[in-house]
Design a protein around this motif. Structure first.
Motif, PDB file in Angstrom:
ATOM      1  N   UNK A  43       0.843  -1.195  -0.086  1.00  0.00           N
ATOM      2  CA  UNK A  43       0.001  -0.113  -0.119  1.00  0.00           C
ATOM      3  C   UNK A  43       0.950   1.149  -0.032  1.00  0.00           C
ATOM      4  N   UNK A  44       2.189   1.152   0.697  1.00  0.00           N
ATOM      5  CA  UNK A  44       2.760   2.368   0.544  1.00  0.00           C
ATOM      6  C   UNK A  44       3.314   2.736  -0.973  1.00  0.00           C
ATOM      7  N   UNK A  45       3.713   1.607  -1.527  1.00  0.00           N
ATOM      8  CA  UNK A  45       4.157   2.022  -2.923  1.00  0.00           C
ATOM      9  C   UNK A  45       3.092   2.180  -3.858  1.00  0.00           C
ATOM     10  N   UNK A  46       1.954   1.727  -3.982  1.00  0.00           N
ATOM     11  CA  UNK A  46       0.916   2.014  -4.498  1.00  0.00           C
ATOM     12  C   UNK A  46       0.250   3.273  -4.272  1.00  0.00           C
ATOM     13  N   UNK A  47       0.276   3.784  -3.138  1.00  0.00           N
ATOM     14  CA  UNK A  47      -0.208   5.280  -2.834  1.00  0.00           C
ATOM     15  C   UNK A  47       0.949   6.099  -3.446  1.00  0.00           C
ATOM     16  N   UNK A  48       1.972   5.878  -3.623  1.00  0.00           N
ATOM     17  CA  UNK A  48       2.991   6.844  -4.392  1.00  0.00           C
ATOM     18  C   UNK A  48       2.932   6.515  -5.792  1.00  0.00           C
ATOM     19  N   UNK A  49       2.177   5.972  -6.435  1.00  0.00           N
ATOM     20  CA  UNK A  49       1.929   5.793  -8.042  1.00  0.00           C
ATOM     21  C   UNK A  49       2.738   4.500  -8.523  1.00  0.00           C
ATOM     22  N   UNK A  50       3.252   3.688  -7.302  1.00  0.00           N
ATOM     23  CA  UNK A  50       3.943   2.492  -7.932  1.00  0.00           C
ATOM     24  C   UNK A  50       5.435   2.804  -8.115  1.00  0.00           C
ATOM     25  N   UNK A 411       7.030   4.238 -22.916  1.00  0.00           N
ATOM     26  CA  UNK A 411       7.733   4.521 -21.934  1.00  0.00           C
ATOM     27  C   UNK A 411       6.613   4.898 -20.755  1.00  0.00           C
ATOM     28  N   UNK A 412       6.310   4.015 -19.632  1.00  0.00           N
ATOM     29  CA  UNK A 412       5.796   4.031 -18.699  1.00  0.00           C
ATOM     30  C   UNK A 412       6.321   4.991 -17.483  1.00  0.00           C
ATOM     31  N   UNK A 413       5.402   5.791 -17.171  1.00  0.00           N
ATOM     32  CA  UNK A 413       5.691   6.965 -16.160  1.00  0.00           C
ATOM     33  C   UNK A 413       5.126   6.742 -14.954  1.00  0.00           C
ATOM     34  N   UNK A 414       5.915   6.800 -13.951  1.00  0.00           N
ATOM     35  CA  UNK A 414       5.311   6.963 -12.373  1.00  0.00           C
ATOM     36  C   UNK A 414       5.820   7.838 -11.724  1.00  0.00           C
ATOM     37  N   UNK A 415       5.116   8.798 -10.808  1.00  0.00           N
ATOM     38  CA  UNK A 415       5.705   9.867 -10.302  1.00  0.00           C
ATOM     39  C   UNK A 415       4.986   9.814  -8.847  1.00  0.00           C
ATOM     40  N   UNK A 416       5.645  10.029  -7.880  1.00  0.00           N
ATOM     41  CA  UNK A 416       5.107   9.884  -6.443  1.00  0.00           C
ATOM     42  C   UNK A 416       5.711  10.635  -5.328  1.00  0.00           C
ATOM     43  N   UNK A 417       5.113  10.936  -4.135  1.00  0.00           N
ATOM     44  CA  UNK A 417       5.843  11.570  -3.166  1.00  0.00           C
ATOM     45  C   UNK A 417       5.270  10.972  -1.837  1.00  0.00           C
ATOM     46  N   UNK A 423       4.939  10.447  13.268  1.00  0.00           N
ATOM     47  CA  UNK A 423       4.898   9.014  12.928  1.00  0.00           C
ATOM     48  C   UNK A 423       4.021   8.798  11.793  1.00  0.00           C
ATOM     49  N   UNK A 424       3.347   9.829  10.876  1.00  0.00           N
ATOM     50  CA  UNK A 424       2.512   9.953  10.074  1.00  0.00           C
ATOM     51  C   UNK A 424       3.032  10.149   8.651  1.00  0.00           C
ATOM     52  N   UNK A 425       2.637   9.470   7.667  1.00  0.00           N
ATOM     53  CA  UNK A 425       2.975   9.517   6.210  1.00  0.00           C
ATOM     54  C   UNK A 425       2.037   9.976   5.312  1.00  0.00           C
ATOM     55  N   UNK A 426       2.131  10.870   4.376  1.00  0.00           N
ATOM     56  CA  UNK A 426       0.980  11.340   3.771  1.00  0.00           C
ATOM     57  C   UNK A 426       1.604  11.261   2.364  1.00  0.00           C
ATOM     58  N   UNK A 427       0.741  10.453   1.344  1.00  0.00           N
ATOM     59  CA  UNK A 427       1.383  10.037  -0.077  1.00  0.00           C
ATOM     60  C   UNK A 427       0.507  10.451  -1.136  1.00  0.00           C
ATOM     61  N   UNK A 428       0.915  10.572  -2.165  1.00  0.00           N
ATOM     62  CA  UNK A 428       0.395  10.701  -3.603  1.00  0.00           C
ATOM     63  C   UNK A 428       1.182  10.343  -4.689  1.00  0.00           C
ATOM     64  N   UNK A 429       0.424  10.053  -5.846  1.00  0.00           N
ATOM     65  CA  UNK A 429       1.313   9.529  -7.059  1.00  0.00           C
ATOM     66  C   UNK A 429       0.218   9.694  -8.144  1.00  0.00           C
ATOM     67  N   UNK A 430       0.853   9.276  -9.333  1.00  0.00           N
ATOM     68  CA  UNK A 430       0.505   9.194 -10.744  1.00  0.00           C
ATOM     69  C   UNK A 430       0.993   8.322 -11.552  1.00  0.00           C
ATOM     70  N   UNK A 431       0.379   7.671 -12.189  1.00  0.00           N
ATOM     71  CA  UNK A 431       0.937   6.493 -13.125  1.00  0.00           C
ATOM     72  C   UNK A 431       0.335   6.560 -14.525  1.00  0.00           C
ATOM     73  N   UNK A 432       1.347   6.608 -15.596  1.00  0.00           N
ATOM     74  CA  UNK A 432       0.633   6.605 -17.008  1.00  0.00           C
ATOM     75  C   UNK A 432       1.411   5.609 -17.531  1.00  0.00           C
ATOM     76  N   UNK A 433       0.447   4.840 -18.416  1.00  0.00           N
ATOM     77  CA  UNK A 433       0.808   3.792 -19.230  1.00  0.00           C
ATOM     78  C   UNK A 433       0.197   4.257 -20.571  1.00  0.00           C
ATOM     79  N   UNK A 434       1.018   4.492 -21.426  1.00  0.00           N
ATOM     80  CA  UNK A 434       0.406   4.803 -22.856  1.00  0.00           C
ATOM     81  C   UNK A 434       0.020   3.904 -23.647  1.00  0.00           C
ATOM     82  N   UNK A 435      -0.870   4.149 -24.864  1.00  0.00           N
ATOM     83  CA  UNK A 435      -1.464   3.345 -25.817  1.00  0.00           C
ATOM     84  C   UNK A 435      -0.342   2.482 -26.459  1.00  0.00           C
ATOM     85  N   UNK A 436      -0.286   1.008 -26.298  1.00  0.00           N
ATOM     86  CA  UNK A 436       0.607   0.204 -26.943  1.00  0.00           C
ATOM     87  C   UNK A 436       0.436  -0.084 -28.330  1.00  0.00           C
TER      88      UNK A 436
END
Length: 509
Positions: A43-50, A411-417, A423-436
């Motif tokens: 869930x940590x990785x997925x919350x940051x777009x992968x 080129x698949x692109x993933x961005x997150x932070x 003790x808390x972590x707040x996360x967000x992200x974006x994942x782009x998988x272009x048309x194959x």
């Protein structure tokens, strides 16, 4: 038998399409489906777009970049559970239909064993076993519409034209006899939806076909339901060299379980036929193997750079296909003394075994740490979908050429932070998988986009993370094709959306 199943599946694929999770595909589309996998993770990785290529310190690093395991300074166990909701909005001949479903899933779990080293440069090593769901096929859609121009019967007539009725008899598939025995066109013939033209006129050609169902406005409907998943077990090891360089490698064992059932029907208002229905089922299972290598460098404390490559996965695939067609007639006299009411015909169960090799994956990433307040990370992943290959398939050369023609490199692109507050972590992200696809199919861009967010809480003895993932994409579905071009409005346009909520609980030890 292998030749038979290729013919049968070719008929099955008159219902071909592509969708976020999956539905009914041609062989090139299968290759794309099983190659276009998700980055996955906790869930940590997925919350940051992968993002995870240069980040490390997560059990799911065993799957994507094993070098990240070298960042562990303790052993760790984590389990991720999720709930996924899928929805599909279908438009067919200006008629909208909505469908949805939900399912509990286990996206990820794993265990990492860390050991300290006595060497001055080799500080530690970590071995991890990780399970990761990289594709989810659970989905369904339904469409319906009134068609005034064509019928699936037109398709069957055109498939039968050019051969006399011996094509529907059991015989050798190397001669005209038996070519359409045990195929969908054969089911249409045995349901009396089509027949040789010389039934009406003895002097007519024996290799042309007609239907006793008159051209009319018909109501068409289809429901496609798919289930299953693509998973990988990763067995990986990563080492820490002086807290500056991290190197890792791993072996992946991948599995595919996929089932699709498509039920297509037409309802008529004019005699002699009331309705026809075709139900097809395809079950597929596969096992595959691959390897992953990776490296992460930390030139300065605030920056990490990562690179990983994954070899092609070689899948041994087994599939089973069957179909049944039924037709409901109005006590119609087809021949003198021979009346049609309810007719039903099944295909023999057909099986096939073959091999699919997916593309290489090359990925690079960078992570920037903002003091102790958080981080920003990005990944770029290169895949050449046109390099997938089949073998041990009767039409391998043709399918492989179609794959090269249809698909491109992306080129698949993933961005997150991540922002850290005590003790808390707040996360967000974006994942782009272009048309194959090299060119848009039916004027639809099949790009997949994911918007992600999440929160976490960490203590020395445990941690809990939550992720929210919204994935969206458009696709099309063609019920059947005929020699005459089908108007664009007769393609089904699908808007697909998958919403997932995931929770990870972990225990360092």
């Amino acid at each position: 038998m292998k030749f038979k199943v290729v013919i049968a599946i070719a008929g099955f694929l008159l219902l071909a399409s592509e969708e976020i999770s999956a539905q009914v595909y041609s062989f090139p589309e299968y290759a794309n489906l099983f190659s276009r996998v998700q980055a996955g993770g906790s869930a940590r990785i997925r919350a940051m777009g992968g993002v995870q290529n240069s980040l490390g310190g997560d059990v799911s690093s065993a799957y994507y970049n094993p070098a990240g395991l070298g960042m562990f300074n303790r052993s760790d166990f984590s389990l991720t559970l999720g709930y996924s909701i899928t929805s599909a909005s279908a438009n067919y001949i200006n008629t909208n239909t909505n469908d949805s479903g939900s399912k509990l899933i286990v996206p990820n779990f794993g265990i990492a064993f860390n050991s300290k080293k006595d060497g001055s440069k080799l500080l530690s090593g970590t071995f991890a076993i990780n399970f990761n769901r990289i594709n989810d096929f659970n989905n369904s859609f339904t469409y319906t519409g009134r068609n005034d121009s064509t019928s699936i019967i037109d398709y069957f007539m055109q498939q039968a034209d050019g051969r006399d009725s011996t094509q529907f008899q059991s015989g050798t598939n190397t001669r005209p006899e038996g070519v359409n025995y045990n195929t969908l066109t054969g089911l249409a013939f045995n349901n009396y939806l089509i027949g040789p033209l010389n039934e009406l006129d003895f002097n007519a050609p024996k290799d042309l076909y007609y239907s006793r169902v008159p051209l009319q406005s018909i109501v068409q409907k289809e429901t496609v339901k798919t289930t299953g998943a693509q998973n990988q077990w990763s067995f990986s090891y990563g080492v820490n060299l002086s807290d500056r360089i991290f190197i890792g490698g791993g072996l992946g064992l991948s599995t595919i379980n996929y089932k699709t059932t498509a039920t297509y029907s037409e309802n008529y208002s004019l005699n002699p036929l009331q309705s026809m229905s075709l139900t097809e089922s395809l079950e597929l299972s596969a096992t595959g193997i691959n390897a992953t290598l990776g490296i992460i460098g930390r030139p300065i404390d605030q920056v990490q750079l990562g690179f990983s490559l994954a070899t092609p996965t070689s899948y041994a695939i087994s599939e089973t296909y069957t179909a049944v067609m039924s037709s409901k007639w109005n006590n119609y006299q087809y021949f003198p003394g021979f009346f049609l009411n309810n007719v039903k015909e099944n295909l023999d169960i057909l099986t096939n075994d073959y091999t699919l090799i997916t593309p290489w994956r090359f990925s690079g990433g960078a992570t920037f740490f903002i003091q102790k307040k958080g981080l920003i990370s990005a990944d770029v992943e290169y895949l050449s979908y046109g390099s997938s290959k089949y073998s041990n398939l009767g039409t391998s050369d043709l399918e492989n050429q179609d794959i090269k023609t249809l698909y491109q490199s992306v080129l698949n692109i993933r961005v997150g932070g991540e922002y850290r507050l005590n003790n808390y972590r707040f996360r967000g992200g974006f994942n782009l998988m272009p048309d194959p696809y090299k060119t848009a199919q039916n004027d639809v861009d099949r790009t997949l986009t994911s918007y992600t967010a999440g929160i976490g809480y960490r203590r020395p003895s445990f941690y809990v993370d939550m992720a929210f993932v919204l994935q969206q994409g458009n696709t099309t579905h063609t019920p059947y094709t005929t020699q005459s071009p089908i108007p664009a409005s007769y393609n089904v346009t699908l808007k697909n959306q998958t919403t997932s909520v995931m929770f990870t609980v972990g225990f360092p030890f």
